[in-house]
Design a protein around this motif. Structure first.
Motif: not given
Lengths: 222, 351
Positions: A76, A78-80, A82-83, A103, A106-108, A110-111, A155
């Motif tokens: 989690r 690492r995901a944060a 990456r974001n 769409e 907006r991907i980054p 969202i997280y 993006r």
């Protein structure tokens, strides 16, 4: 932000196949730097960016972000990272062709936990800056090559990451568009942010002020 | 983030309508096939909750009917316990009227322990004639040969479904007569041979009572039949043909489900990879796929309801288990597909 690699190696293994993609790479990158990593295809550029972008953790050696060992981060965390820290740009734009530009961009967000209203506001503002404001509801397949690459850049920039990792960002573009894309990326740079470009076409680009590194068969030469 | 991924998952559904319908068809077929197979297996192999029943093969060997009072008494004794038999009379003797518009009915004569035929409760039925609930009867009594049976409507809760399974027709009046001890001998005495032949042919004896099985086969020497225990041909059919067929079909259907789900996942991997690169974790991406198996389950339940299959025994249980298994399997496949290695391979392929 300081990225440090010490003796980092990466070996790809298949059943009867083994290939060393990175061989004891040591490197230190600070905020505000512009890095150009060049080398032929298969020299390990993408592998290096994957490790730096916390996508690949199957390496030996040490990789740290501001002194924190990347391997000690949970999935989690690492995901944060990456974001919040990294933004990736790819050679083929890596766009979702059946989704709208909104769409895709907006991907980054969202997280990052933005509400839908804030996502709309930020995406629209970013697209306006890149002269794509009118294409919010369009699909990428209806756009030109240059517009598609700018959507990919939008993006990345929409969430203002500290490090931009660009893997062969100019390969599919003609010389004029290459200069445009490079200019867009450099405009974004501040002393707190850094840009890392991996390409095998370094000679054809008007790059000044870049720290140049060369990868040859997984080995880094400054 | 999780809610957004669920919403995105619901949005994905609109792009996979044909896939959803195909998967629904496979799942519904799998449920029905398994329920049907399990039902047959339970009825024939595990008959009576684990009781095994011996059936018999009758080979005509003589023209002499050889029906004697002694033979009928022996048969009556054999059927008194651990055994069951039945015969069907197409015509009654004309003394009774079965409804306002019907003069005839199919009469099932049941002798022995009816619980062996799966009729529950089997106690207290002997000596009575029952008509099926679909028809009223104006007759008070039914006279067969020298015996008179009083008509009674079927008691509430009496399950004759197993016997009905022998010959169930909705447009025919049916009467069930459960013979009391000694009534069989009276009924068959000096009567046409076909009724005895039916009782002999349809006799089932509890396999564990081998003395009774041998006593029954011994009757062969007193009749025109040679009687020998029969390997249960329905069971053999189930074991050697139907069971492998159902198993193979179920495996193929399960494999189809896996292949279709994997294909769908492969289509989605590019999207999921991009979300992963920009901060999605595996849990969030797993959630994005969750609406897919859940929708397939919902559609399967809907399809089975539309086909009015819920009354089919065991289908609700089998369907619950199959659908639960499907959701778990689908999520497991997503979990495996979302390994770090998959993302790296995807990125390398893109690059």
């Amino acid at each position: 932000m300081k990225l440090t690699l010490r003796q980092v190696s990466r070996i790809y293994r298949r059943r009867h196949f083994e290939k060393s993609a990175l061989d004891k790479v040591s490197l230190s990158i600070r905020s505000g730097e512009r890095i150009l990593i060049s080398g032929p295809s298969g020299s390990g550029k993408t592998t290096l960016l994957n490790i730096m972008g916390l996508i690949d953790t199957d390496y030996s050696g040490l990789y740290s972000l501001d002194g924190q060992d990347a391997r000690e981060l949970s999935g989690r965390q690492r995901a944060a990272c990456r974001n919040r820290i990294f933004g990736c740009i790819f050679q083929d734009y890596a766009l979702l062709e059946n989704e709208s530009v909104f769409e895709n961009v907006r991907i980054p967000l969202i997280y990052a936990g933005y509400s839908l209203r804030d996502q709309r506001r930020l995406v629209q503002a970013q697209l306006d800056r890149l002269e794509l404001g009118a294409y919010l509801r369009q699909r990428p397949r209806d756009l030109s090559g240059g517009q598609r690459q700018r959507v990919a850049i939008a993006r990345v920039l929409v969430h203002q990451p500290a490090v931009i990792l660009a893997d062969e960002p100019f390969s599919a573009l003609d010389p004029a568009l290459r200069r445009d894309v490079l200019s867009l990326l450099e405009q974004y740079l501040t002393p707190e942010r850094c840009l890392i470009i991996a390409t095998h076409q370094a000679d054809s680009l008007p790059l000044s002020g870049y720290r140049r590194l060369t990868l040859t068969e997984g080995q880094l030469q400054a | 983030m999780f809610l957004t991924n669920l919403k995105l998952g619901l949005k994905d559904l609109s792009r996979m309508k044909l896939w959803l319908l195909t998967l629904t068809y496979c799942l519904a077929t799998l449920c029905y096939l398994l329920a049907a197979g399990l039902g047959s297996w339970q009825q024939e192999v595990i008959l009576g909750g684990g009781l095994k029943v011996t059936r018999f093969s009758l080979t005509p060997v003589s023209f002499d009917t050889g029906v004697t009072t002694d033979l009928l008494n022996q048969l009556d004794d054999i059927l008194a316990d651990h055994a069951f038999s039945y015969a069907v009379l197409d015509n009654q003797d004309g003394n009774s009227t079965f409804s306002a518009i019907r003069q005839d009915a199919t009469i099932y004569l049941v002798a022995g322990d009816a619980s062996l035929a799966g009729i529950k409760p089997a106690e207290g039925l002997a000596g009575q004639a029952y008509y099926n609930s679909a028809y009223s009867t104006t007759a008070k009594n039914l006279r067969l040969r020298d015996l008179t049976f009083t008509f009674t409507s079927l008691p509430a809760g009496l399950d004759l479904s197993t016997l009905n399974g022998l010959s169930q027709t909705d447009d025919q009046a049916e009467v069930y007569i459960f013979l009391a001890p000694q009534q069989l001998a009276v009924l068959l005495d000096k009567q046409p041979y076909d009724l005895l032949a039916q009782f002999l042919t349809n006799t089932r004896i509890l396999s564990q009572d081998q003395a009774r099985v041998q006593a029954f086969t011994g009757l062969g020497s007193q009749t025109l039949f040679d009687i020998s225990p029969l390997a249960n041909d329905e069971t053999l059919f189930l074991v050697y043909y139907l069971a492998p067929f159902i198993l193979l079909s179920s495996l193929l259907l399960a494999l189809t489900l896996v292949v279709l789900t994997r294909a769908r996942l492969a289509d989605m991997l590019r999207t999921l990879t991009l979300h992963y690169l920009h901060g999605g974790d595996r849990l969030a991406l797993n959630l994005r796929f969750l609406p897919v198996p859940l929708t397939v389950c919902l559609l399967t339940l809907l399809l089975l309801s539309l086909l009015r299959l819920w009354s089919y025994p065991r289908l609700p249980l089998v369907t619950s288990l199959v659908l639960l298994g499907f959701v778990l399997l689908a999520e497991l496949m997503v979990f495996v597909a979302l390994r770090q290695k998959s993302f790296i391979n995807r990125i390398r392929a893109e690059g």
